[in-house]
Design a protein around this motif. Sequence first.
Motif, mmCIF file in Angstrom:
data_model
loop_
_atom_site.group_PDB
_atom_site.id
_atom_site.type_symbol
_atom_site.label_atom_id
_atom_site.label_comp_id
_atom_site.label_asym_id
_atom_site.label_seq_id
_atom_site.Cartn_x
_atom_site.Cartn_y
_atom_site.Cartn_z
ATOM 1 N N LEU A 1 0.861 -1.180 0.000
ATOM 2 C CA LEU A 1 0.000 0.000 0.000
ATOM 3 C C LEU A 1 0.898 1.229 0.000
ATOM 4 O O LEU A 1 1.733 1.389 0.894
ATOM 5 N N VAL A 2 0.726 2.075 -1.019
ATOM 6 C CA VAL A 2 1.660 3.172 -1.289
ATOM 7 C C VAL A 2 0.941 4.513 -1.142
ATOM 8 O O VAL A 2 -0.132 4.721 -1.722
ATOM 9 N N THR A 3 1.539 5.421 -0.384
ATOM 10 C CA THR A 3 1.018 6.787 -0.324
ATOM 11 C C THR A 3 1.627 7.610 -1.448
ATOM 12 O O THR A 3 2.802 7.453 -1.796
ATOM 13 N N ALA A 4 0.820 8.511 -2.011
ATOM 14 C CA ALA A 4 1.281 9.381 -3.095
ATOM 15 C C ALA A 4 0.359 10.585 -3.183
ATOM 16 O O ALA A 4 -0.783 10.552 -2.692
ATOM 17 N N ARG A 5 0.846 11.661 -3.809
ATOM 18 C CA ARG A 5 -0.043 12.791 -4.089
ATOM 19 C C ARG A 5 -1.106 12.359 -5.096
ATOM 20 O O ARG A 5 -0.876 11.501 -5.945
ATOM 21 N N ARG A 6 -2.260 12.963 -4.986
ATOM 22 C CA ARG A 6 -3.407 12.568 -5.804
ATOM 23 C C ARG A 6 -3.112 12.687 -7.307
ATOM 24 O O ARG A 6 -3.537 11.858 -8.110
ATOM 25 N N HIS A 7 -2.377 13.716 -7.697
ATOM 26 C CA HIS A 7 -1.980 13.922 -9.096
ATOM 27 C C HIS A 7 -0.730 14.798 -9.084
ATOM 28 O O HIS A 7 -0.366 15.384 -8.042
ATOM 29 N N PRO A 8 -0.031 14.930 -10.186
ATOM 30 C CA PRO A 8 1.244 15.656 -10.176
ATOM 31 C C PRO A 8 1.156 17.100 -9.727
ATOM 32 O O PRO A 8 2.158 17.663 -9.262
ATOM 33 N N ASP A 9 -0.003 17.753 -9.852
ATOM 34 C CA ASP A 9 -0.133 19.151 -9.442
ATOM 35 C C ASP A 9 -0.696 19.304 -8.029
ATOM 36 O O ASP A 9 -0.922 20.433 -7.566
ATOM 37 N N ALA A 10 -0.941 18.184 -7.360
ATOM 38 C CA ALA A 10 -1.544 18.228 -6.019
ATOM 39 C C ALA A 10 -0.529 18.686 -4.977
ATOM 40 O O ALA A 10 0.689 18.513 -5.143
ATOM 41 N N ALA A 11 -1.037 19.242 -3.893
ATOM 42 C CA ALA A 11 -0.184 19.645 -2.777
ATOM 43 C C ALA A 11 0.403 18.402 -2.100
ATOM 44 O O ALA A 11 -0.178 17.312 -2.182
ATOM 45 N N PRO A 12 1.529 18.536 -1.425
ATOM 46 C CA PRO A 12 2.148 17.378 -0.759
ATOM 47 C C PRO A 12 1.220 16.668 0.230
ATOM 48 O O PRO A 12 1.361 15.470 0.453
ATOM 49 N N SER A 13 0.263 17.400 0.809
ATOM 50 C CA SER A 13 -0.653 16.800 1.779
ATOM 51 C C SER A 13 -1.921 16.240 1.148
ATOM 52 O O SER A 13 -2.721 15.598 1.840
ATOM 53 N N ASP A 14 -2.117 16.461 -0.149
ATOM 54 C CA ASP A 14 -3.293 15.938 -0.852
ATOM 55 C C ASP A 14 -2.958 14.534 -1.347
ATOM 56 O O ASP A 14 -2.577 14.324 -2.488
ATOM 57 N N GLN A 15 -3.121 13.576 -0.440
ATOM 58 C CA GLN A 15 -2.611 12.233 -0.685
ATOM 59 C C GLN A 15 -3.719 11.209 -0.901
ATOM 60 O O GLN A 15 -4.855 11.381 -0.433
ATOM 61 N N VAL A 16 -3.327 10.122 -1.563
ATOM 62 C CA VAL A 16 -4.177 8.943 -1.693
ATOM 63 C C VAL A 16 -3.356 7.732 -1.276
ATOM 64 O O VAL A 16 -2.128 7.802 -1.135
ATOM 65 N N LEU A 17 -4.053 6.611 -1.072
ATOM 66 C CA LEU A 17 -3.402 5.345 -0.734
ATOM 67 C C LEU A 17 -3.740 4.353 -1.844
ATOM 68 O O LEU A 17 -4.916 4.107 -2.133
ATOM 69 N N VAL A 18 -2.700 3.803 -2.467
ATOM 70 C CA VAL A 18 -2.866 2.935 -3.635
ATOM 71 C C VAL A 18 -2.461 1.517 -3.274
ATOM 72 O O VAL A 18 -1.375 1.300 -2.710
ATOM 73 N N CYS A 19 -3.313 0.552 -3.587
ATOM 74 C CA CYS A 19 -3.039 -0.859 -3.312
ATOM 75 C C CYS A 19 -2.422 -1.497 -4.556
ATOM 76 O O CYS A 19 -3.102 -1.651 -5.573
ATOM 77 N N MET A 20 -1.164 -1.841 -4.470
ATOM 78 C CA MET A 20 -0.471 -2.454 -5.594
ATOM 79 C C MET A 20 -0.134 -3.902 -5.250
ATOM 80 O O MET A 20 0.381 -4.171 -4.159
ATOM 81 N N LEU A 21 -0.410 -4.832 -6.155
ATOM 82 C CA LEU A 21 -0.087 -6.233 -5.951
ATOM 83 C C LEU A 21 1.163 -6.607 -6.729
ATOM 84 O O LEU A 21 1.584 -5.899 -7.640
ATOM 85 N N ARG A 22 1.742 -7.728 -6.378
ATOM 86 C CA ARG A 22 3.058 -8.106 -6.879
ATOM 87 C C ARG A 22 3.225 -7.944 -8.400
ATOM 88 O O ARG A 22 4.252 -7.411 -8.840
ATOM 89 N N PRO A 23 2.278 -8.341 -9.231
ATOM 90 C CA PRO A 23 2.495 -8.152 -10.671
ATOM 91 C C PRO A 23 2.504 -6.690 -11.114
ATOM 92 O O PRO A 23 2.924 -6.383 -12.232
ATOM 93 N N ASP A 24 2.034 -5.788 -10.230
ATOM 94 C CA ASP A 24 1.869 -4.387 -10.616
ATOM 95 C C ASP A 24 3.131 -3.545 -10.450
ATOM 96 O O ASP A 24 3.167 -2.411 -10.925
ATOM 97 N N TYR A 25 4.144 -4.040 -9.734
ATOM 98 C CA TYR A 25 5.267 -3.175 -9.400
ATOM 99 C C TYR A 25 6.600 -3.919 -9.489
ATOM 100 O O TYR A 25 6.658 -5.155 -9.472
ATOM 101 N N THR A 26 7.640 -3.124 -9.582
ATOM 102 C CA THR A 26 9.005 -3.640 -9.518
ATOM 103 C C THR A 26 9.723 -2.936 -8.374
ATOM 104 O O THR A 26 9.439 -1.774 -8.064
ATOM 105 N N LEU A 27 10.649 -3.649 -7.755
ATOM 106 C CA LEU A 27 11.442 -3.107 -6.661
ATOM 107 C C LEU A 27 12.921 -3.212 -7.007
ATOM 108 O O LEU A 27 13.401 -4.284 -7.395
ATOM 109 N N GLU A 28 13.607 -2.100 -6.858
ATOM 110 C CA GLU A 28 15.063 -2.089 -7.006
ATOM 111 C C GLU A 28 15.659 -1.722 -5.652
ATOM 112 O O GLU A 28 15.395 -0.636 -5.123
ATOM 113 N N CYS A 29 16.415 -2.641 -5.073
ATOM 114 C CA CYS A 29 16.956 -2.409 -3.730
ATOM 115 C C CYS A 29 17.989 -1.298 -3.754
ATOM 116 O O CYS A 29 18.931 -1.311 -4.566
ATOM 117 N N LEU A 30 17.831 -0.317 -2.860
ATOM 118 C CA LEU A 30 18.729 0.835 -2.791
ATOM 119 C C LEU A 30 19.626 0.814 -1.561
ATOM 120 O O LEU A 30 20.675 1.438 -1.550
#
Length: 400
Positions: free
Chosen positions: A177-206
């Motif tokens: 579950l990922v927090t992000a701004r609602r859209h690119p022009d949204a304020a930093p506090s205008d957030q949504v929570l997005v549910c991403m499942l394993r096929p939907d994302y890639t992870l690169e270890c930093l």
Amino acid sequence: MRADLASVDGGAAPAGVADAAMLLAAARTVAGIAASHADQVDRDAAFPGQALAALREQGLLGALVPREYGGAGASIETIAAICRILGGGCAATGMIYAMHQIQVACVVDHGIGSAWHQDLLRRLAAEQLLLASATSEESIGGALRTSSCAVNADSGTLHLLKMAPTISYGAHADGILVTARRHPDAAPSDQVLVCMLRPDYTLECLSGWDTLGMRGTCSNGFRLEARGSVEQVLPVPFGEIAEATMTPFSHIVWAALWTGVAADAVQRARTLFRAQARARPGVLPPSATRVAEAVAIIQLMEGRIELALNHYRQHRQGSGGMSAGFALAAEMNSVKTSVSALAIEAVQTALLVCGMAGYKQGTPYSLGRHLRDLWSAPLMINNDRILTNTAHLLLADRSS
């Protein structure tokens, strides 16, 4: 929040109590498995795979999912009790379980009515999926209510890129579950929570996770890139999710987990104390007052969590207005800061009882892992930040 919910006085137990008892019995089974691997998990900073396999086998990952979606419909009281039991076996296992259930609670409380999220709940129960969370970012640290990354939506699809300094057990999760701004022009506090499942994302270890304690949570840093459907965005602003569910639920289940870790340490001290008393019948060991002090600290922690659970339950039963909201937020902050500090105090007191047997590794009374794991407690959403937030709440509350 006590772990003795399974005891029922005579006759057939009410369904809810009986179900809670079964879940707690299952948790004790898992805690035994987790405990047998806890030292290795800590030593190698290894993901507690055996314990997580047992959690799946026992159906505990879907415990919070409502019955109509195939879960056990457990209450927050039962989830907190499970966290305490697991914490007594392996703090990393208990923390992973607690953080997973925080994410499930957000979907349960704010995803009902959304077909995509209702289907996710069914999958959580049927497949025993493990959910992680990505809220922090390199540019903003652990400020929960601020995001730098944004959802880029186009024709019903979405894309987001998040540079996260930590995603606990991210490489082992089935979804994040990922927090992000609602859209690119949204304020930093205008957030949504997005549910991403394993096929939907890639992870690169930093970055790695070579820490003092909670080593088995494997909270590496990642570059997370996700693509999916806009349906995967929870239909409620993240601010509401955080205030109503994520923050209070987090503080309660974390406090329960820390109590379980501390209680196991105190139990080790009590076991040594009894052995000392048996060795010299009629003579009270010098550590007697320290044992009594440690037990009293655990009781204080239990009472603090019970009070928080009562307030949380009452608040969910009726709004009570803005003033009640301020009071609940201050209460949840307080349970986190107080229990995280008391847990360390309890283990340090137990260490005085156990002496060198507790200081050394590999004895039945070893407490090094407990203490190192609990040193993370005041740092998980730093207590100073929480206390500052509580001070602002107290200023804003005009009810008294």
